[in-house]
Motif scaffolding. Structure first.
Motif, PDB file in Angstrom:
ATOM      1  N   LYS A  30       0.844  -1.205   0.000  1.00 26.00           N
ATOM      2  CA  LYS A  30       0.000   0.000   0.000  1.00 26.00           C
ATOM      3  C   LYS A  30       0.871   1.244   0.000  1.00 26.00           C
ATOM      4  O   LYS A  30       1.190   1.793   1.051  1.00 26.00           O
ATOM      5  N   VAL A  31       1.289   1.670  -1.179  1.00 30.91           N
ATOM      6  CA  VAL A  31       2.147   2.854  -1.252  1.00 30.91           C
ATOM      7  C   VAL A  31       1.346   4.111  -1.585  1.00 30.91           C
ATOM      8  O   VAL A  31       1.783   5.212  -1.332  1.00 30.91           O
ATOM      9  N   SER A  32       0.149   3.933  -2.136  1.00 29.89           N
ATOM     10  CA  SER A  32      -0.646   5.096  -2.507  1.00 29.89           C
ATOM     11  C   SER A  32      -2.040   4.975  -1.879  1.00 29.89           C
ATOM     12  O   SER A  32      -2.594   3.881  -1.796  1.00 29.89           O
ATOM     13  N   ILE A  33      -2.592   6.102  -1.429  1.00 29.89           N
ATOM     14  CA  ILE A  33      -3.889   6.071  -0.734  1.00 29.89           C
ATOM     15  C   ILE A  33      -5.019   5.761  -1.717  1.00 29.89           C
ATOM     16  O   ILE A  33      -5.084   6.337  -2.807  1.00 29.89           O
ATOM     17  N   VAL A  34      -5.902   4.857  -1.293  1.00 26.90           N
ATOM     18  CA  VAL A  34      -7.096   4.508  -2.075  1.00 26.90           C
ATOM     19  C   VAL A  34      -8.319   4.871  -1.252  1.00 26.90           C
ATOM     20  O   VAL A  34      -8.420   4.496  -0.088  1.00 26.90           O
ATOM     21  N   THR A  35      -9.232   5.638  -1.827  1.00 30.16           N
ATOM     22  CA  THR A  35     -10.516   5.884  -1.160  1.00 30.16           C
ATOM     23  C   THR A  35     -11.612   5.910  -2.214  1.00 30.16           C
ATOM     24  O   THR A  35     -11.341   5.940  -3.420  1.00 30.16           O
ATOM     25  N   HIS A  36     -12.867   5.929  -1.741  1.00 27.21           N
ATOM     26  CA  HIS A  36     -13.990   6.010  -2.670  1.00 27.21           C
ATOM     27  C   HIS A  36     -14.177   7.446  -3.156  1.00 27.21           C
ATOM     28  O   HIS A  36     -14.972   7.706  -4.039  1.00 27.21           O
ATOM     29  N   LYS A  37     -13.450   8.401  -2.544  1.00 24.98           N
ATOM     30  CA  LYS A  37     -13.624   9.817  -2.915  1.00 24.98           C
ATOM     31  C   LYS A  37     -12.773  10.171  -4.127  1.00 24.98           C
ATOM     32  O   LYS A  37     -11.661   9.644  -4.281  1.00 24.98           O
ATOM     33  N   VAL A  38     -13.275  11.091  -4.944  1.00 23.51           N
ATOM     34  CA  VAL A  38     -12.470  11.550  -6.081  1.00 23.51           C
ATOM     35  C   VAL A  38     -11.376  12.484  -5.579  1.00 23.51           C
ATOM     36  O   VAL A  38     -11.480  13.056  -4.497  1.00 23.51           O
ATOM     37  N   GLN A  39     -10.341  12.628  -6.381  1.00 23.04           N
ATOM     38  CA  GLN A  39      -9.207  13.526  -6.095  1.00 23.04           C
ATOM     39  C   GLN A  39      -8.502  13.193  -4.785  1.00 23.04           C
ATOM     40  O   GLN A  39      -8.230  14.061  -3.961  1.00 23.04           O
ATOM     41  N   THR A  40      -8.227  11.922  -4.604  1.00 15.41           N
ATOM     42  CA  THR A  40      -7.491  11.488  -3.410  1.00 15.41           C
ATOM     43  C   THR A  40      -5.996  11.710  -3.590  1.00 15.41           C
ATOM     44  O   THR A  40      -5.323  12.245  -2.718  1.00 15.41           O
ATOM     45  N   THR A  41      -5.479  11.284  -4.727  1.00 12.78           N
ATOM     46  CA  THR A  41      -4.043  11.438  -4.997  1.00 12.78           C
ATOM     47  C   THR A  41      -3.772  12.874  -5.428  1.00 12.78           C
ATOM     48  O   THR A  41      -4.406  13.364  -6.361  1.00 12.78           O
ATOM     49  N   ARG A  42      -2.838  13.525  -4.713  1.00 13.77           N
ATOM     50  CA  ARG A  42      -2.596  14.944  -5.007  1.00 13.77           C
ATOM     51  C   ARG A  42      -1.228  15.213  -5.591  1.00 13.77           C
ATOM     52  O   ARG A  42      -0.919  16.331  -5.993  1.00 13.77           O
ATOM     53  N   ALA A  43      -0.371  14.196  -5.599  1.00 12.19           N
ATOM     54  CA  ALA A  43       0.966  14.370  -6.184  1.00 12.19           C
ATOM     55  C   ALA A  43       1.363  13.044  -6.812  1.00 12.19           C
ATOM     56  O   ALA A  43       0.653  12.050  -6.659  1.00 12.19           O
ATOM     57  N   ARG A  44       2.471  13.034  -7.519  1.00 14.02           N
ATOM     58  CA  ARG A  44       2.915  11.788  -8.133  1.00 14.02           C
ATOM     59  C   ARG A  44       3.489  10.844  -7.082  1.00 14.02           C
ATOM     60  O   ARG A  44       4.272  11.256  -6.247  1.00 14.02           O
ATOM     61  N   ILE A  45       3.094   9.597  -7.119  1.00 10.24           N
ATOM     62  CA  ILE A  45       3.598   8.592  -6.177  1.00 10.24           C
ATOM     63  C   ILE A  45       4.258   7.496  -7.017  1.00 10.24           C
ATOM     64  O   ILE A  45       3.659   7.017  -7.985  1.00 10.24           O
ATOM     65  N   ARG A  46       5.466   7.108  -6.626  1.00  8.10           N
ATOM     66  CA  ARG A  46       6.158   6.071  -7.397  1.00  8.10           C
ATOM     67  C   ARG A  46       6.213   4.759  -6.630  1.00  8.10           C
ATOM     68  O   ARG A  46       6.374   4.753  -5.411  1.00  8.10           O
ATOM     69  N   GLY A  47       6.078   3.682  -7.379  1.00  8.15           N
ATOM     70  CA  GLY A  47       6.218   2.354  -6.798  1.00  8.15           C
ATOM     71  C   GLY A  47       7.024   1.512  -7.775  1.00  8.15           C
ATOM     72  O   GLY A  47       6.848   1.622  -8.985  1.00  8.15           O
ATOM     73  N   ILE A  48       7.921   0.693  -7.243  1.00  2.50           N
ATOM     74  CA  ILE A  48       8.822  -0.059  -8.121  1.00  2.50           C
ATOM     75  C   ILE A  48       8.537  -1.549  -8.051  1.00  2.50           C
ATOM     76  O   ILE A  48       8.299  -2.090  -6.970  1.00  2.50           O
ATOM     77  N   THR A  49       8.537  -2.194  -9.204  1.00  4.11           N
ATOM     78  CA  THR A  49       8.411  -3.643  -9.237  1.00  4.11           C
ATOM     79  C   THR A  49       9.534  -4.211 -10.112  1.00  4.11           C
ATOM     80  O   THR A  49       9.969  -3.566 -11.066  1.00  4.11           O
ATOM     81  N   ILE A  50      10.006  -5.391  -9.758  1.00  2.00           N
ATOM     82  CA  ILE A  50      11.124  -5.981 -10.498  1.00  2.00           C
ATOM     83  C   ILE A  50      10.690  -7.310 -11.101  1.00  2.00           C
ATOM     84  O   ILE A  50      10.140  -8.176 -10.408  1.00  2.00           O
ATOM     85  N   GLU A  51      10.852  -7.429 -12.404  1.00  3.57           N
ATOM     86  CA  GLU A  51      10.521  -8.657 -13.144  1.00  3.57           C
ATOM     87  C   GLU A  51      11.795  -9.136 -13.828  1.00  3.57           C
ATOM     88  O   GLU A  51      12.218  -8.541 -14.816  1.00  3.57           O
ATOM     89  N   GLY A  52      12.442 -10.172 -13.305  1.00  2.00           N
ATOM     90  CA  GLY A  52      13.698 -10.635 -13.886  1.00  2.00           C
ATOM     91  C   GLY A  52      14.738  -9.527 -13.851  1.00  2.00           C
ATOM     92  O   GLY A  52      15.018  -8.968 -12.795  1.00  2.00           O
ATOM     93  N   ASP A  53      15.254  -9.174 -15.034  1.00  2.00           N
ATOM     94  CA  ASP A  53      16.272  -8.118 -15.094  1.00  2.00           C
ATOM     95  C   ASP A  53      15.659  -6.751 -15.385  1.00  2.00           C
ATOM     96  O   ASP A  53      16.368  -5.802 -15.706  1.00  2.00           O
ATOM     97  N   THR A  54      14.335  -6.676 -15.285  1.00  2.00           N
ATOM     98  CA  THR A  54      13.673  -5.418 -15.631  1.00  2.00           C
ATOM     99  C   THR A  54      13.054  -4.769 -14.394  1.00  2.00           C
ATOM    100  O   THR A  54      12.355  -5.422 -13.618  1.00  2.00           O
ATOM    101  N   GLN A  55      13.333  -3.500 -14.235  1.00  3.59           N
ATOM    102  CA  GLN A  55      12.756  -2.739 -13.138  1.00  3.59           C
ATOM    103  C   GLN A  55      11.712  -1.790 -13.732  1.00  3.59           C
ATOM    104  O   GLN A  55      12.026  -1.010 -14.631  1.00  3.59           O
TER     105      GLN A  55
END
Ligand code: GTP
Ligand code: MG
Length: 136
Positions: A30-55
Motif C-alpha cells: 500500500k504505497v498510494s492512498i485509495v478511497t472512494h472519494k475523487v481527487q485522493t491522490t494529489r501528487a505523483r507517487i512512485r512504486g517499483i516492481t522488479i521482473e527478472g532483469d527489468t525494473q
C-alpha cells in the motif's frame, strides 16, 4: 553480464478511475492512498516492481479533470508531468462509465502532450459490468 533494463510507466485517468489501486497491486504494497472519494491522490507517487532483469517504476498520478481552483491546477499539472516524463502511459478507463466527456478530453490532451510515447488502454472495474460471455 545480463542486460538490465528500467522504465517508467505512468498511470493516468479521470479521478477515481482506480489508478492508486492498480499501483498498489502492481508493487504488492500500500504505497498510494485509495478511497472512494475523487481527487485522493494529489501528487505523483512512485512504486517499483522488479521482473527478472527489468525494473518497472509505476507512477501514480492525480486524476485528470477540468481544473477550476489553483490546487486543482497543480494536481492536473503534476499528472501531465508524470505522463510526459514516462516511457509509457497507461490510461485507465472505468468499464461501467465508458468513454466519458472527461476521457475524451484526456485523449485530446494526450495527442498534444505525449504523442511520442506508446499509450496503453486499461479497462478497469470490469466487475461492475455484466459479461455477455458469462451469461451465455
Ligand atoms: N468495483 C471496483 N472498484 C475498484 C476497482 N479498482 C478500484 N476500485 C475502487 O475505486 C475507488 C477509487 O480507487 P482509487 O485507486 O483511489 O482511484 P484513483 O484513480 O487513484 O483516484 P484519484 O486519486 O482520486 O484520482 C476506490 O473505492 C477503489 O476501491 C475495481 O477494479 N473494481
Ligand atoms: Mg489515486
Amino acid at each position: 553480464m545480463a542486460e538490465t533494463r528500467c522504465g517508467y510507466v505512468a498511470l493516468i485517468g479521470e479521478p477515481n478511475a482506480g489508478k492508486s489501486t492498480l499501483l498498489n497491486k502492481m508493487v504488492g504494497a500500500k504505497v498510494s492512498i485509495v478511497t472512494h472519494k475523487v481527487q485522493t491522490t494529489r501528487a505523483r507517487i512512485r512504486g517499483i516492481t522488479i521482473e527478472g532483469d527489468t525494473q518497472i517504476v509505476f507512477v501514480d498520478t492525480p486524476g485528470l479533470f477540468r481544473p477550476r481552483r489553483n490546487l486543482d491546477r497543480a494536481m492536473v499539472t503534476a499528472a501531465w508531468t508524470g505522463a510526459a516524463d514516462a516511457d509509457m502511459v497507461v490510461l485507465l478507463v472505468e468499464a461501467h462509465r465508458g468513454v466519458t466527456e472527461g476521457v475524451k478530453a484526456i485523449l485530446e490532451s494526450l495527442k498534444e502532450r505525449v504523442s511520442h510515447r506508446p499509450i496503453t488502454l486499461a479497462i478497469n472495474k470490469i466487475d461492475r459490468v455484466k459479461s455477455d460471455i458469462d451469461s451465455g
